[in-house]
Design an enzyme around this catalytic site. Structure first.
Site, short mmCIF file in Angstrom:
data_model
loop_
_atom_site.label_atom_id
_atom_site.label_comp_id
_atom_site.label_asym_id
_atom_site.label_seq_id
_atom_site.Cartn_x
_atom_site.Cartn_y
_atom_site.Cartn_z
N SER A 104 6.72 4.68 16.47
CA SER A 104 6.87 3.67 15.43
C SER A 104 5.81 3.75 14.35
CB SER A 104 6.87 2.27 16.06
OG SER A 104 5.66 2.03 16.75
N GLY A 105 4.90 4.71 14.45
CA GLY A 105 4.00 4.94 13.34
C GLY A 105 2.55 4.56 13.56
N HIS A 136 -6.53 8.10 12.36
CA HIS A 136 -6.61 8.90 11.13
C HIS A 136 -7.85 8.55 10.31
CE1 HIS A 136 -5.47 5.42 8.71
NE2 HIS A 136 -4.41 5.22 9.51
N TYR A 182 0.85 -1.19 0.00
CA TYR A 182 0.00 0.00 0.00
C TYR A 182 0.89 1.24 0.00
CZ TYR A 182 0.84 0.14 5.09
OH TYR A 182 1.42 0.18 6.31
N CYS A 225 -3.08 0.96 12.88
CA CYS A 225 -3.66 2.25 13.21
C CYS A 225 -5.15 2.11 13.52
CB CYS A 225 -3.48 3.23 12.05
SG CYS A 225 -1.76 3.70 11.78
#
Length: 416
Positions: A318-319, A323, A305, A341
């Site tokens: 670390s991300g 969102h 992706y 996420c």
């Protein structure tokens, strides 16, 4: 015992200052009671063999000592403090013949020592001495407080970054005792050594709403080791806003947002799918980053992706983000399909982005993932129970509680 006023903690003292206090002539009041007399000037009975106005300065690495050599007199009280108002801790012997410092003197400082004595008849004597300490010749340890000044959520820890590592337990205690954090309203809190150069401070519970929090250092000039002294540090002031907490239940795929304990919105979400499970636990919002490019290459995902993601709120280094995820709206509220996420519709993401602030709390429960590590991947500080948090304080006698190498290895990045 000697009365020792509140003072900053530090280590050892100044050039050996021996003050020999002889016995003064009894001074009585008109009623003949020595206790009613005004204190006599004990100058003629004091021998002071430290610096005495000849331009010399005391060595701050040597202890301060006050003694009386006359068996008929005794010391009743000694106070010593510098021009900045910092007191020197000390102990008085049971027989009143000796007082010595138990905390260090600051370098390049002026001290005032007030000595109270009593002769065999109970008449009080007084003497005030002043001296300067010399400049340090050692390396300076500076402290940088974080975050930057501003307004934050109630979960924001205070950080202290040291310019040099401090490993020894006693030296850590000196440093930690000089790092002060005060809040209005006042709350109980403690420092925790993350590693040799970094400390975090948090209350037992979240900060109060609309509080003012101030961090400062009293280390300047204080001896930490033979080659290390405290340097100047810029103080920090932050304020807090409302108590905003967003709790995501990964099993029901719902986020509940609270403000000051009241539910203000429930949002259907999706979290990490098996193999990319979202971490459980309390996370502090690190930043509102807006539009972020997220790719499979950044986490080594097998499925490709490359997405431009909007209304991105970072919660780990670390991300891991909260969102907008328009591609997964069909799964939001029903299934976990992300790479770690928390995703929601563009409309809900816009609302969340406008509502949340840096320092606010994002908590995940009932996920298949591990619990957020306390340190090393953002602010997971609140995942340590208060009792365990306290073990990371050098003043309590604990040890640092940072992640082990194995734990760090498990902190793989997550995205989308």
């Amino acid at each position: 015992m000697s009365h020792t006023p509140p003072r900053t903690s530090t280590v050892i003292g100044c050039t050996l200052l021996v003050i020999a206090l002889g016995v003064g002539v009894t001074s009585c009041g008109s009623d003949g009671n020595p206790l009613s007399a005004a204190p006599y000037d004990a100058a003629d009975q004091i021998a002071f063999n430290g610096p005495s106005g000849d331009g010399r300065k005391a060595d701050p690495d040597k202890p301060l000592e006050v003694t009386t050599e006359d068996s008929d007199g005794r010391i009743t009280d000694v106070t010593a403090r510098d021009a900045a108002g910092r007191y020197v801790a000390g102990e008085l012997s049971a027989d009143g013949t000796r007082w010595h410092s138990t905390s260090p003197l600051a370098a390049n400082a002026r001290y005032t020592v007030r000595v109270s004595t009593e002769d065999e008849d109970g008449a009080p004597g007084r003497k005030v001495l002043t001296f300067d300490t010399s400049r340090p010749t050692t390396k300076k340890l500076t402290v940088t407080f974080g975050p930057r000044a501003g307004k934050y959520g109630v979960g924001q820890p205070i950080t202290a970054e040291l310019s040099s590592p401090v490993k020894d337990g006693k030296q850590r205690a000196i440093v930690e005792s000089a790092l002060k954090v005060d809040s209005i309203p006042a709350v109980k809190g403690a420092w925790h050594w993350v590693d040799d150069k970094k400390l975090h401070y948090r209350p037992m519970e979240y900060w109060p709403t609309h509080a003012t929090v101030q961090a400062r250092s009293n280390l300047e000039g204080i001896k930490i080791s033979d080659r290390l002294r405290g340097g100047a540090a810029k103080p920090l002031t932050i304020t807090t806003g409302d108590r905003v907490v967003a709790v995501t239940d990964a099993s029901t795929h719902q986020m509940t947002v609270y403000r000051n304990g009241e539910v203000i919105r429930q949002i259907p979400v999706t979290t990490g799918k098996p193999g990319y499970d979202t971490r459980n636990g309390v996370k502090v919002v690190l930043a509102k980053e807006g539009t972020v490019r997220m790719t499979s290459a950044s986490i080594g995902a097998s499925d490709f992706y490359d997405l431009t993601v909007h209304h991105s709120v970072r919660v780990t280094n670390s991300g891991e983000y909260v969102h907008a995820a328009p591609w997964s709206t069909g799964s939001q509220g029903y299934a976990n399909v992300s790479h770690g996420c928390t995703g929601m519709s563009p409309g809900n993401a816009a609302w969340f982005y406008d509502t949340i602030s840096e320092g606010d709390i994002v908590e995940v429960v009932n996920s298949g993932g591990d619990t957020m590590a306390p340190f090393g991947n953002g602010f997971g500080d609140w995942n340590l129970p208060w009792k365990k948090w306290r073990t990371g304080s050098a003043l309590v006698g604990g040890t640092p509680d940072g992640p082990s190498p194995a734990e760090r290895a498990r902190l793989r990045p997550q995205n989308v």
